[in-house]
Design a protein around this motif. Sequence first.
Motif, short mmCIF file in Angstrom:
data_model
loop_
_atom_site.label_atom_id
_atom_site.label_comp_id
_atom_site.label_asym_id
_atom_site.label_seq_id
_atom_site.Cartn_x
_atom_site.Cartn_y
_atom_site.Cartn_z
N PHE A 909 0.90 -1.25 0.04
CA PHE A 909 0.12 -0.05 -0.06
C PHE A 909 0.96 1.25 0.02
O PHE A 909 0.61 2.29 -0.74
CB PHE A 909 -0.84 0.00 1.25
CG PHE A 909 -2.10 0.63 1.24
CD1 PHE A 909 -2.50 2.05 1.17
CD2 PHE A 909 -3.18 -0.13 0.41
CE1 PHE A 909 -3.59 2.66 1.14
CE2 PHE A 909 -4.44 0.66 0.19
CZ PHE A 909 -4.87 2.04 0.57
N ASP A 910 2.03 1.29 0.71
CA ASP A 910 2.99 2.31 0.67
C ASP A 910 3.40 2.62 -0.64
O ASP A 910 3.51 3.89 -1.11
CB ASP A 910 3.97 2.40 1.88
CG ASP A 910 3.32 2.16 3.17
OD1 ASP A 910 2.24 2.82 3.39
OD2 ASP A 910 3.91 1.83 4.06
N LYS A 913 0.97 4.28 -3.02
CA LYS A 913 0.99 5.67 -2.79
C LYS A 913 2.12 6.35 -3.14
O LYS A 913 1.53 7.56 -3.83
CB LYS A 913 0.66 5.81 -1.10
CG LYS A 913 -0.48 5.28 -0.58
CD LYS A 913 -1.79 6.19 -1.01
CE LYS A 913 -3.00 5.87 -0.41
NZ LYS A 913 -4.25 6.53 -0.84
N GLU A 916 1.51 6.47 -6.95
CA GLU A 916 0.41 7.47 -7.40
C GLU A 916 0.83 8.80 -7.35
O GLU A 916 0.31 9.40 -8.27
CB GLU A 916 -0.77 7.13 -6.34
CG GLU A 916 -2.01 7.85 -6.68
CD GLU A 916 -3.13 7.64 -5.92
OE1 GLU A 916 -4.16 8.37 -5.99
OE2 GLU A 916 -2.92 6.98 -4.74
N LYS A 917 1.68 9.18 -6.50
CA LYS A 917 2.06 10.63 -6.83
C LYS A 917 2.87 11.10 -8.10
O LYS A 917 2.62 12.32 -8.45
CB LYS A 917 3.11 10.95 -5.62
CG LYS A 917 2.41 10.75 -4.01
CD LYS A 917 3.35 11.12 -3.26
CE LYS A 917 2.92 11.09 -1.64
NZ LYS A 917 3.86 11.17 -0.70
N TYR A 932 -4.07 -1.25 -8.32
CA TYR A 932 -4.87 -1.29 -6.98
C TYR A 932 -5.98 -2.48 -6.88
O TYR A 932 -5.89 -2.91 -5.83
CB TYR A 932 -5.71 0.02 -6.90
CG TYR A 932 -5.05 1.10 -6.09
CD1 TYR A 932 -4.66 1.05 -4.83
CD2 TYR A 932 -4.78 2.31 -6.70
CE1 TYR A 932 -4.16 2.02 -4.18
CE2 TYR A 932 -4.22 3.40 -6.01
CZ TYR A 932 -3.79 3.35 -4.53
OH TYR A 932 -3.06 4.36 -4.26
N ARG A 954 -10.22 2.19 -4.06
CA ARG A 954 -9.55 3.23 -4.81
C ARG A 954 -9.62 3.11 -6.37
O ARG A 954 -9.56 4.05 -6.98
CB ARG A 954 -8.13 3.12 -4.23
CG ARG A 954 -7.23 4.18 -4.85
CD ARG A 954 -7.76 5.83 -4.85
NE ARG A 954 -6.77 6.50 -5.48
CZ ARG A 954 -7.32 7.68 -5.94
NH1 ARG A 954 -8.51 8.33 -5.76
NH2 ARG A 954 -6.46 8.60 -6.43
#
Length: 1316
Positions: A909-910, A913, A916-917, A932, A954
Amino acid sequence: MGTASSLVSPAGGVGEVIEDTYGGGGGEACEIPVEVKPKARLLRGSLRRVGASRPGGLIGASFKSTASVQELECVAEYERLKKEYEIFRVSKNNEVASMVKKEAKLDRENKRLRAELQALQKTYQKILREKESALEAKYQAMERAATFEHDRDKVKRQFKIFRETKENEIQDLLRAKRELEAKLQRLQAQGIQVFDPEESDSDDNCTDVTATGAQSEYWNGGALGSEPSMGSMMQLQQSFRGPEFAHSSIDVEGPFANINRDDWDAAVASLLQVTPLFSHSLWSNTVRCFIISTDETRPEVDIFTRNYSPKLLRVCEALGYFFQVVHFPSESDRPLKDVRKWEIEKSSVVLLLLHLTLPSCLLEDCEEAFLRNPEEKPRLVYHRKEDGRVSSVAVQQLLEQVSSVNKTKMIDHVGGVEEGAYEIYNCVEKIIKQDILGCEVAELEGKDSGNKEESTVPEEVFGDALWDAHDEQEQMEAFQQASSSTCELGFEKYFERLNDLVAAPAPIPPLLVSGGPGSGKSLLLSKWIQLQQKHSPSTLILYHFVGRPRSTSSESALIIKRLTLKLMQHSWLVSPLTLDPAKLLEEFPRWLEKLSARHQGSIIIIIDSIDQIQQAEKHMKWLIDPLPVNVRVIVSVNVETCPQAWRLWPTLHLDPLNSKDVKSLISAECNSANVKLTKEQEKKLERHCRSATTCNALYVTLLGKTIACAGNTGNIDDTLQQCLQCQDTVSLYRLVLRSIRESLQSDKDKGLLREILCVIGVSHNGVSEAELMELYPELSSAVLASFIHSLHKMCLLTYGCGLLKFQHLQAWEMVRLEYMEEGESVISAYRQKLVEYFTMQLSRDRVTWRSADELPWLFQQQGDKQKLHKCLLNLFVSQNLYKRGHFAELLSYWQLVGKDKSSMAAEYFDSLKAYEKSCEGEESMICLADLYETLGRFLKDLGLLSQAVAPLQRSLEIRETALDPDHPRVAQSLHQLAGVYVQWKKFGNAEQLYKQALEISENAYGAEHPQVARELDALATLYQKQNKYEQAEQLRKKSFKIRQKAARRKGSLCGFALLRQRALQLEELTLGKDTPDNARTLNELGVLYYLQNNLETAELFLKRSLEMRERVLGPEHPDCAQSLNNLAALYNEKKYYDKAEELYERALDIRRRALASDHPSLAYTVKHLAVLYKKMGKLEKAVPLYELAVEIRQKSFGPKHPSVATALVNLAVLYCQMKKQLEALPLYERALKIYEDSFGHMHPRVGETLKNLAVLSYEGGDFAKAAELYKRAMEIKEAETLLIGGKAASRNSSSGDAFSLKSTLSPNIFLERGPR
């Protein structure tokens, strides 16, 4: 307080000394004056009175003098206090009365205020309701307006998706139509009429293609009496529709009257469902481009190889295929002739680049590639022209010959070299997309255009099951390679033992096929599988060939998952499949039990080299449990490594080869190379191959190949002497490798050969040719091709799903001993080279299935947990492994790193994230949504349901934002999220999501798409969990109808594809050599066209088959009788009765002489000729044939079998038509007795026979008996009507006879006096 005695000593007297506590010394007692209160005075007075009565009463006298004063003071004080108390009591009573009054007043005020508060609350509630009503009305108005706008946008989006989908479909259909029209024109130019599907397949009702007058009896021989290979291909179950009732038009013409178009389409779809077809233009998952060029066109070749080959590589790589360019310079040595020929045979497309001249050394390659192209693979000719210059005669002649060859495209280029190379690239790319990877052309175009919406195909076949096509293709290739040998090696005795296992009564433990390394276990099993598929089409065979230890094919979880998916394929069930290895091991026996209960035939599971599976006893413990009744399991093991617990199973041990088999194997290899051995050499070989290690199949085959290669160089004796010193297969492999190495001219080539073998040896599943070219840039395609040809020819290397791997374990062991004797340091160095290569691919964002397979495994083998951890956190590597079903492998890597499930979820998950940035643009956001979704599914399979919801939500949010809310991918996200809620027991949430997904799928695909059926199945399962069985049953029925229609459509399309594939070989069959195989293929093509009611084309094929068989096999061969019978059936269908009679008589004459008197094929011809005679009015000729049919059935089934009764009834019908009622009566009576004994007195067949007997009795004047018989018949008829509710039921017959139900319900049920 106490008495006075407490102050004086009880023994004291006058003059008693009292101690002076103040230090004044001793003396007489004295009165100490003190001031006391009244109570103290009273006390002192009492003390004085006491002291006065005693001697020395000084003390008593002093107390008495003050007593009266003190008493008066006390009384006065008492009075005063009493008055004060009275005053205080009165005042407090007054205060209490005042407080009571105030309390009553406050109570009255409180009641008044409460009443006012209640009134205010009622008023407030009223105002609040009015406000809410006003707001609700406002929101409803706004919602209606928003809904109108949404519906308008939704319709626009749906129309856009629908229009784009239909436009793509139209383009695909137009392209296919153009290709077929071109092919049809060529076929029609040869005078062959080709089937038009629009003429005979336009009826959606799919009615039976039948005609009255004859009957079908045997289907198990294949189409139109074709060879069993067609039966095994179609796997159609025989449908039994009852007996041939007398006095009815019950004989159905043609052997396929009981097979309608639905059966045919579903059968072909089932065949392709179980055994997927791979493009014949692909060689082991590789698009191979072979280039033939002259020195004049060398610039185009260099530009194409340098600039455009990488682009084509990326196109193929994105779809999981390899791309390889092979080019031999025009000045290549002639010894490479065999290598070039082999490469041309493997090539998917051949490029010929010409300019003005054509060297003679290239003519042979051109003829091999273009003029001898039996599979009609794509070919491309590039001709660069120049103004004012004319090409040579050789070039012109070749262009004229090539232009008439099918599948050849021409490029006439006038211009520069760069433009020419680009034109070649465009044409080759089009060929790859349309001709070679045609089934993926839509996906390719979607990827090239950047439109990710069209590039993802939903999982229709298995629902959420994850399937790795590479593993399946590897298994198919392993089976083909294992069965490629033409030598049987005396396997007949083993075949009988295996057949006995299948026929043995249950329960029976698995059969153990044991033998030494290279003894032929895989060959035996593959040959037996082929025989079973040919002779027992109804038998379901699941096989798995285990490769090298620690490879993917030896992972137990993947094996069980693959076998489970195959069971799901055959059962046509769509059900969620867990990826947890432990649960998968538990569910496999349940799937096996479920399918065995539904499958009509036997189920055979074959696992080759099961002892090579990692922890075989632990993961294959289901073998020990009792198997279902119709399930048989066969496993092969090495004698030395067989687990001890399995040695108690029934064992079939492969004996060493005898001298005859050894001689035949060596002779076959030598004859293929035109090498002749002397008698002395043969005796030496025979004496040598007598020990246990030198008489196994692999050793003898390798020995024969070595001697055959030495024979071409004229050095047989020296090679033979060296071979005789090799006492096992590994040492012989070392000799072979050294001979190959010595044949190389330079040390550089020898070093490259070593590097190639070592890299293949340390890899996980092998290495592709393209990867070898990138690993070693100095390695040319020509040199690599020559290496692989030599190693493949000598059984060292083979192909598996495009990867080069060792053909046998002994070859791998030999390379390890030859090149890696130094141990782990050498192995680690080669692994590091592979690590660097695949790591470089990841750095370039080239995450393919190869890098996902190899890189984590290499880190695991090296024990580098840190790099393995970093590799696993590459989201695309983990996604690739998971989506291909390698869940257990991915889990084992995380366990090695030391992470538990929660830690894995948090780190993934990290990473997401952080990724995704960096995402920008629609394409990257769609990719992020896929990541996801993959993470959510992975966590769901881990059992982390609460953590799986967030990534799936998500993914849904991203897709709704980046795509249309009605896009199919949104439905996919909804489906996956609902699956989590189902496992989480949150059925309400799941139901809502499933309904949304169903609505989107219906709008996107239509109401009859398999994706809609998938959502219906999911909803049905959900309702079943909630005990809503009626709703679940309705949805399942609807889903079943959708899948049935989809299967029929798919079967029809696949059937046409199969016909087209066969038609592509028409020129070779028609103009090629006369062989029994070609004749059988022509016969089967005629059968296929006959099934599609295309009689004209069927007649051409059947005639050609008959002519070829008569020339090759002779006019009296049973195969000729088959062709005669098929032609007769076709002429009968066309009502050419005279021609049909002649052909049936010829077929009957041949089969009477060639076959046994009770053979089914003989009975088949007898029956149809008898029916034809009866139809033509030749009743006298029909009588002996009907009598022969009765005799054959009595021999085949016994005198009391219902099939005999059916034949008796048919003969009785014939006698009645001939006015021979006396001969017919005993036949009816005998048939009645058989029917009653077999089916009971109330069976419909008994009723029909009673009705016919009633007619005979009536015509004979016995009216009472006729009435009695007719009454019994009507009682049976009424009982049948009540039983089936007025609907005609299928009447099952063990005889396999088929008839038309329309005839049984005909009102003309009584005997007709004249012929029909």
